[in-house]
Design a protein around this motif. Sequence first.
Motif, PDB file in Angstrom:
ATOM      1  N   VAL A 165      -7.350 -59.689 -84.623  1.00  0.00           N
ATOM      2  CA  VAL A 165      -6.916 -59.548 -83.240  1.00  0.00           C
ATOM      3  C   VAL A 165      -7.526 -58.255 -82.727  1.00  0.00           C
ATOM      4  CG1 VAL A 165      -4.967 -59.315 -81.683  1.00  0.00           C
ATOM      5  CG2 VAL A 165      -4.761 -60.764 -83.695  1.00  0.00           C
ATOM      6  N   ILE A 166      -8.316 -58.370 -81.678  1.00  0.00           N
ATOM      7  CA  ILE A 166      -9.038 -57.230 -81.124  1.00  0.00           C
ATOM      8  C   ILE A 166      -8.449 -56.937 -79.753  1.00  0.00           C
ATOM      9  CG2 ILE A 166     -11.301 -56.360 -80.449  1.00  0.00           C
ATOM     10  CD1 ILE A 166     -12.436 -58.668 -82.292  1.00  0.00           C
ATOM     11  N   ASP A 167      -7.812 -55.784 -79.628  1.00  0.00           N
ATOM     12  CA  ASP A 167      -7.162 -55.385 -78.378  1.00  0.00           C
ATOM     13  C   ASP A 167      -7.982 -54.259 -77.767  1.00  0.00           C
ATOM     14  OD1 ASP A 167      -5.561 -54.593 -76.299  1.00  0.00           O
ATOM     15  OD2 ASP A 167      -3.733 -54.460 -77.484  1.00  0.00           O
ATOM     16  N   ILE A 168      -8.702 -54.572 -76.692  1.00  0.00           N
ATOM     17  CA  ILE A 168      -9.579 -53.607 -76.047  1.00  0.00           C
ATOM     18  C   ILE A 168      -8.812 -52.994 -74.879  1.00  0.00           C
ATOM     19  CG2 ILE A 168     -11.799 -53.251 -74.913  1.00  0.00           C
ATOM     20  CD1 ILE A 168     -12.525 -56.022 -76.403  1.00  0.00           C
ATOM     21  N   GLY A 169      -8.360 -51.782 -75.079  1.00  0.00           N
ATOM     22  CA  GLY A 169      -7.570 -51.094 -74.071  1.00  0.00           C
ATOM     23  C   GLY A 169      -8.421 -50.199 -73.191  1.00  0.00           C
ATOM     24  N   GLU A 170      -7.751 -49.382 -72.414  1.00  0.00           N
ATOM     25  CA  GLU A 170      -8.468 -48.486 -71.513  1.00  0.00           C
ATOM     26  C   GLU A 170      -9.239 -47.420 -72.271  1.00  0.00           C
ATOM     27  OE1 GLU A 170      -5.523 -47.012 -68.799  1.00  0.00           O
ATOM     28  OE2 GLU A 170      -5.751 -48.747 -67.493  1.00  0.00           O
ATOM     29  N   ARG A 171      -8.634 -46.855 -73.288  1.00  0.00           N
ATOM     30  CA  ARG A 171      -9.269 -45.747 -74.001  1.00  0.00           C
ATOM     31  C   ARG A 171      -9.534 -46.041 -75.479  1.00  0.00           C
ATOM     32  NH1 ARG A 171      -9.497 -41.629 -70.466  1.00  0.00           N
ATOM     33  NH2 ARG A 171      -7.917 -41.558 -68.846  1.00  0.00           N
ATOM     34  N   GLY A 179     -10.969 -66.673 -87.261  1.00  0.00           N
ATOM     35  CA  GLY A 179     -10.665 -66.632 -85.836  1.00  0.00           C
ATOM     36  C   GLY A 179     -10.651 -65.210 -85.331  1.00  0.00           C
ATOM     37  N   LEU A 180     -11.213 -65.010 -84.156  1.00  0.00           N
ATOM     38  CA  LEU A 180     -11.181 -63.718 -83.485  1.00  0.00           C
ATOM     39  C   LEU A 180     -10.447 -63.906 -82.168  1.00  0.00           C
ATOM     40  CD1 LEU A 180     -14.895 -62.615 -83.931  1.00  0.00           C
ATOM     41  CD2 LEU A 180     -12.938 -61.858 -85.266  1.00  0.00           C
ATOM     42  N   PHE A 181      -9.376 -63.184 -81.991  1.00  0.00           N
ATOM     43  CA  PHE A 181      -8.606 -63.265 -80.752  1.00  0.00           C
ATOM     44  C   PHE A 181      -8.741 -61.920 -80.043  1.00  0.00           C
ATOM     45  CE2 PHE A 181      -6.890 -66.514 -83.441  1.00  0.00           C
ATOM     46  CZ  PHE A 181      -6.752 -67.576 -82.568  1.00  0.00           C
ATOM     47  N   ILE A 182      -9.307 -61.963 -78.842  1.00  0.00           N
ATOM     48  CA  ILE A 182      -9.602 -60.750 -78.087  1.00  0.00           C
ATOM     49  C   ILE A 182      -8.622 -60.643 -76.928  1.00  0.00           C
ATOM     50  CG2 ILE A 182     -11.375 -59.467 -76.846  1.00  0.00           C
ATOM     51  CD1 ILE A 182     -13.428 -61.395 -78.196  1.00  0.00           C
ATOM     52  N   VAL A 183      -8.044 -59.461 -76.788  1.00  0.00           N
ATOM     53  CA  VAL A 183      -7.117 -59.183 -75.702  1.00  0.00           C
ATOM     54  C   VAL A 183      -7.687 -58.007 -74.920  1.00  0.00           C
ATOM     55  CG1 VAL A 183      -4.761 -58.502 -75.116  1.00  0.00           C
ATOM     56  CG2 VAL A 183      -5.185 -59.903 -77.142  1.00  0.00           C
ATOM     57  N   PHE A 211     -13.726 -58.455 -68.239  1.00  0.00           N
ATOM     58  CA  PHE A 211     -14.718 -58.124 -69.253  1.00  0.00           C
ATOM     59  C   PHE A 211     -14.706 -59.113 -70.418  1.00  0.00           C
ATOM     60  CE2 PHE A 211     -13.250 -54.172 -67.251  1.00  0.00           C
ATOM     61  CZ  PHE A 211     -14.436 -53.808 -66.623  1.00  0.00           C
ATOM     62  N   GLY A 212     -13.982 -60.208 -70.266  1.00  0.00           N
ATOM     63  CA  GLY A 212     -13.849 -61.182 -71.341  1.00  0.00           C
ATOM     64  C   GLY A 212     -15.162 -61.732 -71.839  1.00  0.00           C
ATOM     65  N   SER A 213     -16.005 -62.182 -70.935  1.00  0.00           N
ATOM     66  CA  SER A 213     -17.274 -62.776 -71.369  1.00  0.00           C
ATOM     67  C   SER A 213     -18.193 -61.710 -71.961  1.00  0.00           C
ATOM     68  CB  SER A 213     -17.959 -63.501 -70.213  1.00  0.00           C
ATOM     69  OG  SER A 213     -18.233 -62.602 -69.163  1.00  0.00           O
ATOM     70  N   PHE A 214     -18.117 -60.484 -71.464  1.00  0.00           N
ATOM     71  CA  PHE A 214     -18.945 -59.396 -71.997  1.00  0.00           C
ATOM     72  C   PHE A 214     -18.625 -59.156 -73.470  1.00  0.00           C
ATOM     73  CE2 PHE A 214     -19.329 -54.880 -73.057  1.00  0.00           C
ATOM     74  CZ  PHE A 214     -20.692 -54.700 -72.876  1.00  0.00           C
ATOM     75  N   PHE A 215     -17.345 -58.943 -73.788  1.00  0.00           N
ATOM     76  CA  PHE A 215     -16.967 -58.647 -75.173  1.00  0.00           C
ATOM     77  C   PHE A 215     -17.167 -59.852 -76.078  1.00  0.00           C
ATOM     78  CE2 PHE A 215     -14.621 -55.158 -73.114  1.00  0.00           C
ATOM     79  CZ  PHE A 215     -15.149 -54.111 -73.855  1.00  0.00           C
ATOM     80  N   THR A 216     -16.870 -61.031 -75.574  1.00  0.00           N
ATOM     81  CA  THR A 216     -17.091 -62.236 -76.369  1.00  0.00           C
ATOM     82  C   THR A 216     -18.564 -62.358 -76.738  1.00  0.00           C
ATOM     83  OG1 THR A 216     -15.214 -63.333 -75.301  1.00  0.00           O
ATOM     84  CG2 THR A 216     -16.813 -64.748 -76.403  1.00  0.00           C
ATOM     85  N   ILE A 226     -14.157 -68.715 -84.776  1.00  0.00           N
ATOM     86  CA  ILE A 226     -13.763 -69.166 -83.451  1.00  0.00           C
ATOM     87  C   ILE A 226     -13.326 -67.933 -82.669  1.00  0.00           C
ATOM     88  CG2 ILE A 226     -12.109 -70.560 -82.161  1.00  0.00           C
ATOM     89  CD1 ILE A 226     -11.905 -72.261 -84.819  1.00  0.00           C
ATOM     90  N   THR A 227     -13.973 -67.686 -81.531  1.00  0.00           N
ATOM     91  CA  THR A 227     -13.653 -66.521 -80.709  1.00  0.00           C
ATOM     92  C   THR A 227     -12.891 -66.988 -79.470  1.00  0.00           C
ATOM     93  OG1 THR A 227     -15.688 -65.467 -81.450  1.00  0.00           O
ATOM     94  CG2 THR A 227     -14.627 -64.521 -79.524  1.00  0.00           C
ATOM     95  N   THR A 228     -11.728 -66.393 -79.241  1.00  0.00           N
ATOM     96  CA  THR A 228     -10.899 -66.751 -78.093  1.00  0.00           C
ATOM     97  C   THR A 228     -10.491 -65.487 -77.364  1.00  0.00           C
ATOM     98  OG1 THR A 228      -9.990 -68.605 -79.363  1.00  0.00           O
ATOM     99  CG2 THR A 228      -8.801 -67.957 -77.366  1.00  0.00           C
ATOM    100  N   PHE A 229     -10.760 -65.440 -76.072  1.00  0.00           N
ATOM    101  CA  PHE A 229     -10.297 -64.333 -75.254  1.00  0.00           C
ATOM    102  C   PHE A 229      -8.935 -64.747 -74.707  1.00  0.00           C
ATOM    103  CE2 PHE A 229      -9.938 -61.263 -71.905  1.00  0.00           C
ATOM    104  CZ  PHE A 229     -10.572 -60.148 -72.437  1.00  0.00           C
TER     105      PHE A 229
END
Length: 182
Positions: free
Chosen positions: A28-34, A126-130, A135-140, A159-162
């Motif tokens: 689970v990849i959580d891309i926050g502000e900082r 599985g990769l779950f991006i939050v 910016f979903g398509s960029f990080f995916t 499997i990558t899911t935003f």
Amino acid sequence: TPIAYTTSSYANYVSVRDYFNAPSHVAVIDIGERVTDIGFVTGSLFLYHYSFPTGIYSLYNSIAAPLTAGSIDEAKSLLELFRKGKLNTQETEKIRTAIALFGTTWQEEFRKTLHSSGVKTGFPQGLFIVGDTRFGSFFTEVIEKDPLIYHVKSTQKPITTFITDELYKQYLYSIDCYRDWE
């Protein structure tokens, strides 16, 4: 009194586990502000949690840095104008360069995390991006096109899911309906 805490990666994993048919080995990849947080789960055990100090504000800083007295707000505005195709050629190229620099920096940090994670069971299925959906398509794309993931760490493409609000909508709707019936 015992002290307990949780991370956003773990909370997001619980959501993914409960609402989606998640594979048994996920990240689970959580891309926050900082900060970007990455949690690795095998079976239903949350095994590892890593963070690195590169989030969306790093992109804004990449855009603001070349500007004279550039601010985060100005960078946000320029990025939105870029997204809508409303910048001149010179400004568009500056934003593209900043995005490429940010993407490279984020990808390097992500790779370091994968390398140092010590995940012995192979790369997650599985990769779950939050994160911010803009910016979903960029990080995916950054993740899916990274040759390290597919040639070094993985025997099959994960499997990558935003994760977006839309994915939870049917569950939230059913909860709201249930409340209306009582």
